[in-house]
Design an enzyme around this catalytic site. Structure first.
Site, PDB file in Angstrom:
ATOM      1  N   ASN A  15      37.889  74.972 112.827  1.00 48.98           N
ATOM      2  CA  ASN A  15      38.125  74.977 114.281  1.00 48.98           C
ATOM      3  C   ASN A  15      38.498  73.590 114.790  1.00 48.98           C
ATOM      4  O   ASN A  15      39.401  73.457 115.616  1.00 48.98           O
ATOM      5  CB  ASN A  15      36.887  75.497 115.021  1.00 48.98           C
ATOM      6  CG  ASN A  15      36.811  77.005 114.988  1.00 48.98           C
ATOM      7  OD1 ASN A  15      37.553  77.682 115.689  1.00 48.98           O
ATOM      8  ND2 ASN A  15      35.957  77.540 114.120  1.00 48.98           N
ATOM      9  N   LEU A  85      25.485  72.328 113.931  1.00 51.48           N
ATOM     10  CA  LEU A  85      24.217  73.012 113.665  1.00 51.48           C
ATOM     11  C   LEU A  85      22.991  72.480 114.405  1.00 51.48           C
ATOM     12  O   LEU A  85      22.034  73.218 114.602  1.00 51.48           O
ATOM     13  CB  LEU A  85      23.915  72.927 112.162  1.00 51.48           C
ATOM     14  CG  LEU A  85      24.575  73.980 111.291  1.00 51.48           C
ATOM     15  CD1 LEU A  85      24.161  73.795 109.846  1.00 51.48           C
ATOM     16  CD2 LEU A  85      24.191  75.373 111.759  1.00 51.48           C
ATOM     17  N   ASN A 102      30.327  75.339 123.420  1.00 48.60           N
ATOM     18  CA  ASN A 102      30.088  75.766 122.040  1.00 48.60           C
ATOM     19  C   ASN A 102      30.864  77.051 121.781  1.00 48.60           C
ATOM     20  O   ASN A 102      31.101  77.833 122.699  1.00 48.60           O
ATOM     21  CB  ASN A 102      28.585  76.046 121.866  1.00 48.60           C
ATOM     22  CG  ASN A 102      28.247  76.528 120.462  1.00 48.60           C
ATOM     23  OD1 ASN A 102      28.721  75.960 119.463  1.00 48.60           O
ATOM     24  ND2 ASN A 102      27.437  77.562 120.369  1.00 48.60           N
ATOM     25  N   HIS A 104      30.570  80.498 119.489  1.00 46.25           N
ATOM     26  CA  HIS A 104      29.621  81.265 118.679  1.00 46.25           C
ATOM     27  C   HIS A 104      30.342  82.496 118.133  1.00 46.25           C
ATOM     28  O   HIS A 104      31.070  83.171 118.866  1.00 46.25           O
ATOM     29  CB  HIS A 104      28.413  81.677 119.538  1.00 46.25           C
ATOM     30  CG  HIS A 104      27.347  82.314 118.714  1.00 46.25           C
ATOM     31  ND1 HIS A 104      26.445  81.573 117.965  1.00 46.25           N
ATOM     32  CD2 HIS A 104      27.068  83.610 118.464  1.00 46.25           C
ATOM     33  CE1 HIS A 104      25.651  82.406 117.305  1.00 46.25           C
ATOM     34  NE2 HIS A 104      26.007  83.653 117.599  1.00 46.25           N
ATOM     35  N   ASP A 145      22.421  79.001 122.395  1.00 45.36           N
ATOM     36  CA  ASP A 145      23.339  80.104 122.701  1.00 45.36           C
ATOM     37  C   ASP A 145      23.056  80.819 124.015  1.00 45.36           C
ATOM     38  O   ASP A 145      23.343  82.004 124.165  1.00 45.36           O
ATOM     39  CB  ASP A 145      23.333  81.143 121.551  1.00 45.36           C
ATOM     40  CG  ASP A 145      23.692  80.501 120.226  1.00 45.36           C
ATOM     41  OD1 ASP A 145      24.540  79.585 120.216  1.00 45.36           O
ATOM     42  OD2 ASP A 145      23.138  80.915 119.199  1.00 45.36           O
TER      43      ASP A 145
HETATM   44  C1  GAR Z   1      32.507  79.022 113.357  1.00 43.06           C
HETATM   45  O1  GAR Z   1      32.631  80.359 112.981  1.00 43.06           O
HETATM   46  C2  GAR Z   1      31.635  78.905 114.588  1.00 43.06           C
HETATM   47  O2  GAR Z   1      31.756  80.000 115.446  1.00 43.06           O
HETATM   48  C3  GAR Z   1      30.267  78.881 113.966  1.00 43.06           C
HETATM   49  O3  GAR Z   1      30.425  78.038 112.855  1.00 43.06           O
HETATM   50  C4  GAR Z   1      31.724  78.245 112.307  1.00 43.06           C
HETATM   51  C5  GAR Z   1      32.333  76.900 111.992  1.00 43.06           C
HETATM   52  O4  GAR Z   1      33.497  77.058 111.237  1.00 43.06           O
HETATM   53  N1  GAR Z   1      29.274  78.404 114.881  1.00 43.06           N
HETATM   54  C6  GAR Z   1      28.050  78.913 114.931  1.00 43.06           C
HETATM   55  O5  GAR Z   1      27.676  79.803 114.192  1.00 43.06           O
HETATM   56  C7  GAR Z   1      27.171  78.299 115.999  1.00 43.06           C
HETATM   57  N2  GAR Z   1      25.932  78.997 116.104  1.00 43.06           N
HETATM   58  P1  GAR Z   1      34.456  75.826 110.977  1.00 43.06           P
HETATM   59  O6  GAR Z   1      33.598  74.692 110.438  1.00 43.06           O
HETATM   60  O7  GAR Z   1      35.430  76.308 109.941  1.00 43.06           O
HETATM   61  O8  GAR Z   1      35.109  75.481 112.261  1.00 43.06           O
END
Ligand code: GAR
Length: 188
Positions: A15, A85, A102, A104, A145
């Site tokens: 992301n 995290l 954020n 999610h 969240d």
């Molecule tokens: C994403 O899917 C995001 O939605 C999630 O971590 C992933 C990061 O992916 N976030 C959570 O679960 C927050 N509670 P990335 O490192 O490839 O961007």
């Protein structure tokens, strides 16, 4: 005037990469820094080609006033959590009201909260038998969240989907919509 963002990421950074790729090149948005709590995080390699300054922080620094000082000095218009995290310190939330967002990987309020990260979320969704999952982009408050929802988008889950295909579907939504929503917030 050019808007400035800071990205916080703990993992692979897909992301963060999409956000930088789509927005950083514009003269209107500057990604000041990518900050990670994980020295091994894939995000560092991913964003290297874009030349955005990266920083690794440990928990002691993160929880100290110095972290707040660092962010305050950067003075971002928006702090973007892209798979980050650690819980955001209360002081940061208080100093940047409505300026921390954020993403999610579920349709909050479903499947959020502590420990609900990445595959854990998709596993819970699969076990629930829900027909839809999706993404939620929300403001960050002091509780995991639970901040005000800015944007949601959903995708159908088929009977043949497994945790991995659900994750792929959700990731497609994230990559499409997260940069767009950030841009919209900054242009408001
Ligand atoms: C994403 O899917 C995001 O939605 C999630 O971590 C992933 C990061 O992916 N976030 C959570 O679960 C927050 N509670 P990335 O490192 O490839 O961007």
């Amino acid at each position: 005037m050019q808007k400035k963002i800071v990205i916080l990421a703990s993992g692979g950074g897909s992301n963060a990469e999409k956000i930088i790729d789509r927005l950083h090149s514009s003269s209107e948005i500057d990604v000041l820094s990518v900050i990670s709590n994980n020295r091994q995080a894939g995000v560092f390699d991913r964003v290297k080609p874009y030349g955005v300054p990266c920083l690794w922080i440990d928990k002691k620094f993160y929880q100290s006033d110095q972290f707040l000082f660092l962010i305050s000095n950067l003075n971002p218009d928006l702090i973007v959590l892209a798979g980050f995290l650690w819980k955001i310190p209360k002081a940061l939330v208080q100093n940047f009201p409505q300026k921390i967002i954020n993403i999610h990987p579920s349709l909050l309020p479903k499947y959020g909260g502590k420990g609900m990260y990445g595959a854990n979320v998709h596993q819970a969704v699969k076990e629930s038998g829900d027909d839809f999952t999706g993404i939620t982009i929300h403001y960050v408050n002091e509780f995991y969240d639970q901040g005000a929802i800015i944007f949601q988008n959903q995708v159908k889950i088929n009977a043949t989907d497994n945790v991995s295909t659900i994750a792929q579907k959700v990731q497609q939504l994230e990559h499409k919509y997260f940069p767009e929503v950030i841009e919209k917030i900054l242009k408001n």
